[in-house]
Every structure is written in structure tokens, then in C-alpha cells.
Motif scaffolding. Structure first.
Motif, PDB file in Angstrom:
ATOM      1  N   LYS A  99       0.835  -1.194   0.000  1.00  9.86           N
ATOM      2  CA  LYS A  99       0.000   0.000   0.000  1.00  9.86           C
ATOM      3  C   LYS A  99       0.876   1.252   0.000  1.00  9.86           C
ATOM      4  O   LYS A  99       1.837   1.351   0.759  1.00  9.86           O
ATOM      5  N   ALA A 100       0.531   2.190  -0.843  1.00  6.15           N
ATOM      6  CA  ALA A 100       1.161   3.507  -0.808  1.00  6.15           C
ATOM      7  C   ALA A 100       0.344   4.378   0.151  1.00  6.15           C
ATOM      8  O   ALA A 100      -0.367   3.850   1.024  1.00  6.15           O
ATOM      9  N   GLN A 101       0.389   5.674  -0.009  1.00  5.34           N
ATOM     10  CA  GLN A 101      -0.379   6.571   0.852  1.00  5.34           C
ATOM     11  C   GLN A 101      -0.496   7.921   0.150  1.00  5.34           C
ATOM     12  O   GLN A 101       0.253   8.202  -0.798  1.00  5.34           O
ATOM     13  N   PRO A 102      -1.428   8.768   0.584  1.00  3.13           N
ATOM     14  CA  PRO A 102      -1.507  10.107   0.001  1.00  3.13           C
ATOM     15  C   PRO A 102      -0.177  10.846   0.157  1.00  3.13           C
ATOM     16  O   PRO A 102       0.573  10.614   1.106  1.00  3.13           O
ATOM     17  N   TRP A 103       0.105  11.741  -0.780  1.00  5.19           N
ATOM     18  CA  TRP A 103       1.391  12.422  -0.814  1.00  5.19           C
ATOM     19  C   TRP A 103       1.680  13.162   0.477  1.00  5.19           C
ATOM     20  O   TRP A 103       0.863  13.935   0.979  1.00  5.19           O
ATOM     21  N   ASP A 104       2.864  12.901   1.029  1.00  5.82           N
ATOM     22  CA  ASP A 104       3.323  13.539   2.257  1.00  5.82           C
ATOM     23  C   ASP A 104       4.843  13.511   2.218  1.00  5.82           C
ATOM     24  O   ASP A 104       5.468  12.459   2.413  1.00  5.82           O
ATOM     25  N   LEU A 105       5.469  14.649   1.941  1.00  4.32           N
ATOM     26  CA  LEU A 105       6.915  14.702   1.790  1.00  4.32           C
ATOM     27  C   LEU A 105       7.632  14.300   3.070  1.00  4.32           C
ATOM     28  O   LEU A 105       8.650  13.598   3.020  1.00  4.32           O
ATOM     29  N   GLU A 106       7.126  14.716   4.219  1.00  3.66           N
ATOM     30  CA  GLU A 106       7.800  14.367   5.472  1.00  3.66           C
ATOM     31  C   GLU A 106       7.765  12.860   5.711  1.00  3.66           C
ATOM     32  O   GLU A 106       8.738  12.283   6.200  1.00  3.66           O
ATOM     33  N   ALA A 107       6.661  12.218   5.337  1.00  5.96           N
ATOM     34  CA  ALA A 107       6.593  10.757   5.451  1.00  5.96           C
ATOM     35  C   ALA A 107       7.549  10.099   4.468  1.00  5.96           C
ATOM     36  O   ALA A 107       8.185   9.077   4.782  1.00  5.96           O
ATOM     37  N   LEU A 108       7.679  10.669   3.275  1.00  8.26           N
ATOM     38  CA  LEU A 108       8.585  10.117   2.262  1.00  8.26           C
ATOM     39  C   LEU A 108      10.029  10.183   2.737  1.00  8.26           C
ATOM     40  O   LEU A 108      10.836   9.296   2.428  1.00  8.26           O
ATOM     41  N   LYS A 109      10.364  11.191   3.495  1.00  8.44           N
ATOM     42  CA  LYS A 109      11.731  11.311   4.009  1.00  8.44           C
ATOM     43  C   LYS A 109      12.070  10.182   4.983  1.00  8.44           C
ATOM     44  O   LYS A 109      13.244   9.846   5.180  1.00  8.44           O
ATOM     45  N   LYS A 110      11.054   9.568   5.565  1.00  2.00           N
ATOM     46  CA  LYS A 110      11.270   8.473   6.517  1.00  2.00           C
ATOM     47  C   LYS A 110      11.329   7.119   5.829  1.00  2.00           C
ATOM     48  O   LYS A 110      11.873   6.158   6.378  1.00  2.00           O
ATOM     49  N   GLY A 111      10.754   7.025   4.635  1.00  4.86           N
ATOM     50  CA  GLY A 111      10.753   5.767   3.905  1.00  4.86           C
ATOM     51  C   GLY A 111       9.939   5.887   2.629  1.00  4.86           C
ATOM     52  O   GLY A 111       8.969   6.648   2.575  1.00  4.86           O
ATOM     53  N   ASN A 112      10.332   5.137   1.610  1.00  4.45           N
ATOM     54  CA  ASN A 112       9.666   5.263   0.320  1.00  4.45           C
ATOM     55  C   ASN A 112       8.341   4.512   0.276  1.00  4.45           C
ATOM     56  O   ASN A 112       8.221   3.405   0.781  1.00  4.45           O
ATOM     57  N   ILE A 164      -3.386   7.069  -6.223  1.00  2.00           N
ATOM     58  CA  ILE A 164      -4.542   6.296  -6.671  1.00  2.00           C
ATOM     59  C   ILE A 164      -4.625   5.061  -5.765  1.00  2.00           C
ATOM     60  O   ILE A 164      -3.774   4.170  -5.867  1.00  2.00           O
ATOM     61  N   PRO A 165      -5.598   4.970  -4.854  1.00  2.00           N
ATOM     62  CA  PRO A 165      -5.624   3.898  -3.853  1.00  2.00           C
ATOM     63  C   PRO A 165      -6.162   2.576  -4.381  1.00  2.00           C
ATOM     64  O   PRO A 165      -7.177   2.059  -3.915  1.00  2.00           O
ATOM     65  N   LYS A 166      -5.456   2.002  -5.344  1.00  2.00           N
ATOM     66  CA  LYS A 166      -5.807   0.688  -5.876  1.00  2.00           C
ATOM     67  C   LYS A 166      -4.586   0.096  -6.561  1.00  2.00           C
ATOM     68  O   LYS A 166      -3.655   0.810  -6.914  1.00  2.00           O
TER      69      LYS A 166
END
Length: 199
Positions: A111-124, A166-168
Motif C-alpha cells: 500500500k502507498a499513501q496520500p502524498w506527504d513529503l515528510e513521510a517520504l523522508k522516513k521511507g519510500n 490512486i488507492p488501488k
């Protein structure tokens, strides 16, 4: 035909599976251009070489061990056309593992997640197989031998770009051998990303 250039970095050892499964699924999605890079070199070099040949407004990098579901590119394209402020569109992933192949990610749905740059900095959480506007593509960094996708999305995010989620599940990744990137040491690769982006 969709205004999309699909670039595929291809390993010739996968040619049979690629021609029977991956390539037909891409053709079925009707991109206007398909570029297969099977020359010698790493994934970054192949992707960059293919991108230099791209003619369409949108760019998509497909792994040669993947299968796109019907309509996947259309869904990503629609998401970008509906969100003029987004630079790329991404989705969830189905991971298919084969017996005897060691791989760090568990099988099942990633599962991905809605865009969040701070979350992306913690892991892809964004796969390489995401649709982007070609004019924002900065190129893959050839000095990054693992986590090239994470490096790409961090580079874009820090520069002010964002993605639309896109949550699918729109594609499958079939891990039937050990990829080139997966054979590169994990810890040193992680340190390289953190050092580059000052995480």
C-alpha cells in the motif's frame, strides 16, 4: 493511443517472461511510444537513455518483471489531468514472489499513501512505476545503486513537486529472480540516500 512514452530497462535473461507477460500488458494499455533498453549497463543508465528518446508529454518507467492491469495507464493519466498541480501519479502494488527467491519486501499488496513529503523522508512508498510529466523528470542518479526510486521522488519532492495517489493496485511486480539493485548492500545504500538528501 495515450500520450505516454513507456521506458523499459530490460535484462535479456528475462526475455521469455518479458515477451509473454510484461510487454503484452503494456501494449494493451495503448501508450503512444514503447522504448525497450536492453543494452549493457545499470538500471539508471538504461532508464535515462530511454527517457532521452521519449517523445510524449507523459513518461512511465516499467520494470521488465511487471504486469500492468488493463486501463492502468489511463487511470494514472486521468488522475494527473484532473489535478493540474500534481507532477506524477502513483498507486498500490501487488508483489508476487517465487519460491527460493530471497527478497526484503513481504508478498502481498504494498500500500502507498496520500502524498506527504515528510513521510517520504522516513521511507519510500512510491514505486518507480508511476506516471510523470516528462518535463519534470530530473534523471536517475547513476551513483545511486539501490533505492533509485526513493531518490527520484525525494529529489522531486524537495524541489516542490508532488504526487497524486490512486488507492488501488494498478500493476504486479513478479520477483522470480534477484534484481540488480536488490543485490547491492542495504545499509550502505540507505546511508547514501540519507547523506545525499540530509535526512
Amino acid at each position: 493511443m495515450l500520450p505516454i512514452s513507456v521506458v523499459i530497462p530490460h535484462r535479456r535473461s528475462r526475455s521469455d517472461w518479458f515477451s509473454r507477460h510484461c510487454l503484452p500488458s503494456i501494449i494493451e494499455n495503448e501508450p503512444a511510444q514503447i522504448i525497450i533498453e536492453d543494452r549493457d549497463g545499470g538500471a539508471c543508465e538504461k532508464r535515462n537513455s530511454g527517457a532521452a528518446k521519449a517523445l510524449q508529454y507523459y513518461l512511465f518507467f516499467a520494470d521488465d518483471d511487471s504486469i500492468l492491469i488493463p486501463g492502468a495507464l489511463r487511470e494514472m493519466l486521468d488522475a494527473l489531468e484532473k489535478d493540474a498541480g500534481a507532477s506524477f501519479a502513483y498507486s498500490d502494488t501487488k508483489m508476487v514472489h517465487y519460491d527460493g527467491i530471497p527478497y526484503p519486501n513481504p508478498a502481498g499488496i504494498r500500500k502507498a499513501q496520500p502524498w506527504d513529503l515528510e513521510a517520504l523522508k522516513k521511507g519510500n512508498y512510491v514505486e518507480t512505476m508511476s506516471l510523470m510529466r516528462r518535463d519534470i523528470f530530473p534523471g536517475f542518479d547513476p551513483s545511486i545503486q539501490r533505492f533509485q526510486d526513493w531518490d527520484l521522488w525525494l529529489t522531486l519532492g524537495i524541489a516542490g513537486h508532488r504526487g497524486v495517489y490512486i488507492p488501488k493496485v494498478l500493476f504486479e511486480l513478479h520477483h522470480f529472480d534477484v534484481g540488480i539493485s536488490a543485490s547491492v548492500p542495504f545499509d550502505s545504500s540507505l546511508s547514501r540516500i540519507r547523506e545525499k538528501h540530509r535526512l
